[in-house]
Write an enzyme that holds these catalytic residues in place. Structure first.
Site, PDB file in Angstrom:
ATOM      1  N   HIS A 142      82.323  69.301  34.786  1.00  0.00           N
ATOM      2  CA  HIS A 142      81.615  69.857  35.942  1.00  0.00           C
ATOM      3  C   HIS A 142      80.117  69.734  35.709  1.00  0.00           C
ATOM      4  O   HIS A 142      79.614  70.085  34.638  1.00  0.00           O
ATOM      5  CB  HIS A 142      82.001  71.322  36.131  1.00  0.00           C
ATOM      6  N   GLU A 172      79.698  48.456  43.896  1.00  0.00           N
ATOM      7  CA  GLU A 172      80.840  48.661  43.005  1.00  0.00           C
ATOM      8  C   GLU A 172      81.493  50.054  43.081  1.00  0.00           C
ATOM      9  O   GLU A 172      82.464  50.303  42.379  1.00  0.00           O
ATOM     10  CB  GLU A 172      80.440  48.288  41.577  1.00  0.00           C
ATOM     11  N   HIS A 213      76.557  72.975  45.315  1.00  0.00           N
ATOM     12  CA  HIS A 213      76.753  73.425  43.932  1.00  0.00           C
ATOM     13  C   HIS A 213      76.836  72.246  42.955  1.00  0.00           C
ATOM     14  O   HIS A 213      76.019  72.140  42.037  1.00  0.00           O
ATOM     15  CB  HIS A 213      78.015  74.303  43.847  1.00  0.00           C
TER      16      HIS A 213
HETATM   17  O1  2HA Z   1      77.492  78.455  34.842  1.00  0.00           O
HETATM   18  O2  2HA Z   1      78.082  75.631  36.311  1.00  0.00           O
HETATM   19  O3  2HA Z   1      79.752  76.769  37.989  1.00  0.00           O
HETATM   20  C1  2HA Z   1      78.148  77.297  34.731  1.00  0.00           C
HETATM   21  C2  2HA Z   1      78.454  76.733  36.035  1.00  0.00           C
HETATM   22  C3  2HA Z   1      79.247  77.538  36.973  1.00  0.00           C
HETATM   23 ZN    ZN Z   2      78.376  75.032  38.311  1.00  0.00          ZN
END
Ligand code: 2HA
Ligand code: ZN
Length: 277
Positions: A142, A172, A213
C-alpha cells in the site's frame, strides 16, 4: 536513489528494507504512510528465526482461518518507511497466524513493543483472495503514490474509465496490467470495511485505488508488485501533466492501437474497457 549500504543477514528483511526505502524516496510514503506485507514459507523463516520462540501473541478482530499457520513479514503500525533500513528490528515484524486464525504470534521484530500495520485487515483479506486466484501470490503493498492520489480528485472514478485512461497514458500499461484496476469508494482507513471492500476487488484485480488516499497492489514478488504500482503512478503522472498542459492534448493512443498492442504482446485486456466511454 540512495544506495542502501546496510545489508541484513536475513534476505527477506533486506528485500523489505530496499523496497520501503525506494517507496519513501519516490515520495509515495510520507511520515507513516504506506504499509507492506510479504508472505514467507516456513522453510525460509526457520533458516534465520526460531519458529518455536513466540515473543508475543496478539488477537485479531477479523479472524482469517484460511491464513492459519502462514508466516508474513509486515511493516509496523505508525512506523516511517524512511527509517526501516536503519532499524528493521523495530520497524518490521515476522508474524505467524495462529491455528484458529484468531490471532498472530510475533516471532521476530517489533522490538519496541509495537505491532503490525493498522491496515492488517486489508492486507490479510487481500492475501486470502489473491491466494485463491494465484498460489504463487506473496506481496500486498500500500502506498500514497502522489499522482495516482491526485488523479482521484480530477478523474471519473468509474473503474472501467479509470483503467482505460491509465492504459492510454503510456503504451506499455496495457501489457503490465491487462486485468485493469479496481476502485473502492472513499472509506475510513484501518477499518474492517475497507479491508473487505479492497479484498473483494482483489478477486479480479491486482490493483485497487483508494480515492483521495492511495493504492493497493498485489503480486508474486516484491519487484512485480512494486512495478505494478510504479507503472500506474507513471501513467497517473502523465495524466496530471497533460491535463494541466495549456496546449491541450493533440493526439492519443487510440482504441485500435491498444487492440493491436494486446494482440502483439499476447495479453487479454479485461472485457468492457477498450470501448468504455
Ligand atoms: O498509516 O497508510 O492507510 C499508514 C497508512 C494507512
Ligand atoms: Zn494509507
Amino acid at each position: 536513489m540512495g544506495l542502501i549500504t546496510t545489508q541484513h543477514k536475513i534476505p527477506f528483511v533486506n528485500e523489505m528494507m530496499e523496497v520501503t526505502r525506494n517507496m519513501w524516496e519516490l515520495g509515495w510514503d510520507e511520515r507513516n504512510g504506506g504499509n507492506l506485507s510479504y508472505l514467507l514459507t516456513e522453510n525460509e523463516v526457520e533458516k534465520y528465526i526460531d519458529i518455536n520462540d513466540v515473543k508475543r501473541t496478539l488477537s485479531l478482530e477479523f479472524p482469517v482461518k484460511e491464513l492459519s499457520g502462514k508466516y508474513f513479514i509486515v511493516t509496523g503500525t505508525g512506523k516511517f518507511f524512511k527509517n526501516v533500513a536503519a532499524n528493521p528490528e523495530e520497524n518490521l515484524g515476522v508474524i505467524r497466524v495462529t491455528k484458529d486464525g484468531n490471532g498472530i504470534d510475533i516471532l521476530w521484530g517489533y522490538d519496541d513493543g509495537s505491532r503490525p500495520t493498522s491496515e492488517l485487515a486489508a492486507h490479510f483479506m487481500s492475501h486470502s483472495e489473491r491466494l485463491q486466484k494465484d498460489p504463487d501470490h506473496r506481496v500486498i503493498m500500500h502506498a500514497h503514490a502522489t499522482n495516482t492520489l491526485a488523479m482521484t480528485f480530477v478523474h471519473d472514478l468509474d473503474e472501467k474509465i479509470f483503467t482505460k485512461t491509465l492504459w492510454q497514458m503510456c503504451t506499455e500499461c496495457l501489457v503490465v496490467f491487462p486485468d485493469g484496476i479496481g476502485v473502492v469508494p472513499w472509506i475510513v482507513p484501518g477499518t474492517n470495511e475497507i479491508g473487505q471492500r479492497t479484498a473483494k476487488k482483489m478477486k479480479d484485480y491486482r490493483l485497487v485505488i483508494w480515492p483521495q488516499h492511495g493504492i493497493f497492489g498485489a503480486g508474486t514478488t516484491m519487484d512485480e508488485t512494486f512495478g505494478l504500482i510504479e507503472t500506474v503512478e507513471k501513467a497517473a503522472q502523465i495524466y496530471m501533466l497533460i491535463s494541466s498542459h495549456q496546449g491541450g492534448v493533440k493526439q492519443i493512443i487510440t482504441e485500435q492501437q491498444l487492440t493491436d498492442l494486446a494482440r502483439f504482446f499476447g495479453v487479454n485486456p479485461v472485457e468492457g474497457i477498450l470501448n468504455a466511454k
